[in-house]
Scaffold this motif. Structure first.
Motif, PDB file in Angstrom:
ATOM      1  N   ALA A 110       0.781  -1.287   0.036  1.00 10.76           N
ATOM      2  CA  ALA A 110      -0.119  -0.061  -0.031  1.00 10.76           C
ATOM      3  C   ALA A 110       0.839   1.492  -0.013  1.00 10.76           C
ATOM      4  O   ALA A 110       0.342   2.371  -0.435  1.00 10.76           O
ATOM      5  CB  ALA A 110      -0.985   0.004   1.006  1.00 10.76           C
ATOM      6  N   SER A 111       2.211   1.081   0.604  1.00  7.39           N
ATOM      7  CA  SER A 111       2.935   2.454   0.607  1.00  7.39           C
ATOM      8  C   SER A 111       4.439   1.858   0.068  1.00  7.39           C
ATOM      9  O   SER A 111       5.574   1.974   0.986  1.00  7.39           O
ATOM     10  CB  SER A 111       3.230   3.009   2.056  1.00  7.39           C
ATOM     11  OG  SER A 111       1.733   3.096   2.422  1.00  7.39           O
ATOM     12  N   PRO A 112       4.411   1.549  -1.272  1.00  9.62           N
ATOM     13  CA  PRO A 112       5.755   1.088  -1.649  1.00  9.62           C
ATOM     14  C   PRO A 112       7.042   1.937  -1.714  1.00  9.62           C
ATOM     15  O   PRO A 112       8.191   1.878  -1.401  1.00  9.62           O
ATOM     16  CB  PRO A 112       5.529   0.574  -2.976  1.00  9.62           C
ATOM     17  CG  PRO A 112       4.361   1.396  -3.522  1.00  9.62           C
ATOM     18  CD  PRO A 112       3.602   1.596  -2.212  1.00  9.62           C
ATOM     19  N   THR A 113       6.690   3.357  -1.987  1.00  8.33           N
ATOM     20  CA  THR A 113       7.656   4.373  -1.954  1.00  8.33           C
ATOM     21  C   THR A 113       8.279   4.750  -0.917  1.00  8.33           C
ATOM     22  O   THR A 113       9.227   5.210  -0.514  1.00  8.33           O
ATOM     23  CB  THR A 113       7.219   5.449  -2.856  1.00  8.33           C
ATOM     24  OG1 THR A 113       5.997   6.055  -2.145  1.00  8.33           O
ATOM     25  CG2 THR A 113       6.785   5.168  -4.041  1.00  8.33           C
ATOM     26  N   ALA A 114       7.213   4.700   0.192  1.00  6.93           N
ATOM     27  CA  ALA A 114       7.819   5.224   1.750  1.00  6.93           C
ATOM     28  C   ALA A 114       8.801   4.083   2.581  1.00  6.93           C
ATOM     29  O   ALA A 114       9.536   4.379   3.167  1.00  6.93           O
ATOM     30  CB  ALA A 114       6.592   5.235   2.622  1.00  6.93           C
ATOM     31  N   VAL A 115       8.817   3.010   1.912  1.00  9.60           N
ATOM     32  CA  VAL A 115       9.520   1.979   2.657  1.00  9.60           C
ATOM     33  C   VAL A 115      10.901   1.580   1.833  1.00  9.60           C
ATOM     34  O   VAL A 115      11.774   1.319   2.114  1.00  9.60           O
ATOM     35  CB  VAL A 115       8.844   0.515   2.958  1.00  9.60           C
ATOM     36  CG1 VAL A 115       9.418  -0.370   3.543  1.00  9.60           C
ATOM     37  CG2 VAL A 115       7.522   0.911   3.908  1.00  9.60           C
TER      38      VAL A 115
ATOM     39  N   VAL B 246      12.157   4.727   7.228  1.00  7.41           N
ATOM     40  CA  VAL B 246      10.528   4.537   7.235  1.00  7.41           C
ATOM     41  C   VAL B 246       9.902   5.380   8.003  1.00  7.41           C
ATOM     42  O   VAL B 246      10.278   5.482   9.131  1.00  7.41           O
ATOM     43  CB  VAL B 246      10.192   3.063   7.655  1.00  7.41           C
ATOM     44  CG1 VAL B 246       8.743   3.157   7.879  1.00  7.41           C
ATOM     45  CG2 VAL B 246      10.656   2.169   6.733  1.00  7.41           C
ATOM     46  N   PRO B 247       8.948   6.409   7.597  1.00  7.34           N
ATOM     47  CA  PRO B 247       8.323   7.622   8.525  1.00  7.34           C
ATOM     48  C   PRO B 247       7.638   6.907   9.504  1.00  7.34           C
ATOM     49  O   PRO B 247       7.107   5.851   9.264  1.00  7.34           O
ATOM     50  CB  PRO B 247       7.532   8.120   7.430  1.00  7.34           C
ATOM     51  CG  PRO B 247       7.397   7.421   6.305  1.00  7.34           C
ATOM     52  CD  PRO B 247       8.560   6.514   6.385  1.00  7.34           C
ATOM     53  N   MET B 248       7.323   7.625  10.433  1.00  9.87           N
ATOM     54  CA  MET B 248       6.617   7.251  11.527  1.00  9.87           C
ATOM     55  C   MET B 248       5.256   6.962  11.235  1.00  9.87           C
ATOM     56  O   MET B 248       4.590   6.100  11.856  1.00  9.87           O
ATOM     57  CB  MET B 248       6.341   8.315  12.776  1.00  9.87           C
ATOM     58  CG  MET B 248       5.855   8.000  14.038  1.00  9.87           C
ATOM     59  SD  MET B 248       6.885   6.651  14.920  1.00  9.87           S
ATOM     60  CE  MET B 248       6.094   7.028  16.565  1.00  9.87           C
ATOM     61  N   SER B 249       4.563   7.688  10.227  1.00  8.16           N
ATOM     62  CA  SER B 249       3.252   7.283   9.736  1.00  8.16           C
ATOM     63  C   SER B 249       2.973   5.832   9.288  1.00  8.16           C
ATOM     64  O   SER B 249       1.976   5.303   9.771  1.00  8.16           O
ATOM     65  CB  SER B 249       2.542   8.272   8.962  1.00  8.16           C
ATOM     66  OG  SER B 249       3.630   8.444   7.621  1.00  8.16           O
TER      67      SER B 249
END
Length: 276
Positions: free
Chosen positions: A22-27, A91-94
């Motif tokens: 769901a969040s590939p670019t953030a990880v 990896v951001p906190m969100s």
């Protein structure tokens, strides 16, 4: 490797794949190199579960045949400890909060929540580092929203400045109103504006009143004693985490300490799910 450990890794990998999709670019690695981010996240879950350092978890995981098969990595393809260290910060906190929410859903939570706060020690760093970094606050205040049916942690808030319970409680409670139908809290969360906000969101507040007048006794007497009595589940969750993972956080930077606590809560939820 024991069956319980492999079941944990399998469950952690499934959670990591689902959330990272769901969040590939953030990880993922921003340069596009390396392997998918869900493998990094799985190793971080395993690191906390095994109470290992970054170097130890890379060495141990690379020698576990079934873990290598699950991660689809050869023995020589595991990341360097420094790479794993940087990925934790990337990896951001969100996103870590998203992992926490998904881990709580695995535990099949109910509709009643309890809120409470505790402190975690920050004194694992050397005195020299504390003096050089001008760090004077030695504990982190941590507020958690706990499901009373499964004892899973639904949400967590960390602060190095010790805000009042009514402030952190409001933030944690109001961003989780869709998950609970009632909320229990001790006298530290006695705030009429919080009660009104919860009622407006359809959540029944079970927040004990501080005793200033006779009518405060009457308000407390009208609380549902059965539901309010389950508030101890929040204290149980904190006690279990401190006995299992220790009462201190190990990272030096405050933002890494916050991430570490959220990941620890997610690992705790995964372990609770395995016990069910």
């Amino acid at each position: 490797m024991s069956k319980l450990l492999f079941r944990f890794v399998k469950q952690a990998a499934s959670l990591a794949q689902k959330r990272c999709a769901a969040s590939p670019t953030a990880v993922s690695d921003p340069t596009g190199h390396g392997f998918p981010g869900w493998k990094h996240v799985t190793l971080h879950f395993l690191r906390v579960h095994m109470d290992a350092t970054y170097r130890e978890i890379v060495d141990w995981a690379s020698e576990m045949d079934r873990v290598r098969g699950l991660l689809q990595l050869s023995r020589t393809a595991f990341p360097a400890p420094s790479t794993l260290y940087r990925s934790f910060e990337r990896v951001p906190m969100s996103i870590w909060r998203g992992f926490l929410r998904e881990s709580a859903n695995i535990c099949d939570p109910g509709s009643h929540g309890a809120i409470d706060a505790t402190f975690f020690d920050r004194e694992t760093a050397s005195r020299h580092y504390q003096h050089r970094s001008d760090r004077h606050i030695r504990t982190l205040k941590t507020t958690a929203l706990v499901d009373t049916d499964s004892c899973a942690i639904l949400d967590i808030h960390c602060s190095a400045h010790w805000p009042h319970d009514t402030q952190t409680g409001r933030r944690v409670a109001l961003r989780n109103t869709e998950k609970i139908e009632s909320l229990a809290g001790d006298k530290g969360y006695d705030d009429q504006s919080l009660r009104d906000a919860l009622r407006s969101e359809g959540v029944r507040p079970l927040l004990r009143h501080r005793l200033f007048a006779a009518y405060d006794h009457a308000h407390n007497a009208r609380l549902d004693s059965g539901l309010y009595g389950q508030r101890w589940m929040a204290e149980t969750a904190f006690s279990a985490i401190k006995r299992r993972f220790g009462p201190a956080v190990h990272p030096r930077a405050w933002y890494r300490e916050f991430r570490e606590l959220v990941v620890t809560a997610a690992v705790y939820n995964l372990e609770q799910a395995l016990k069910q």
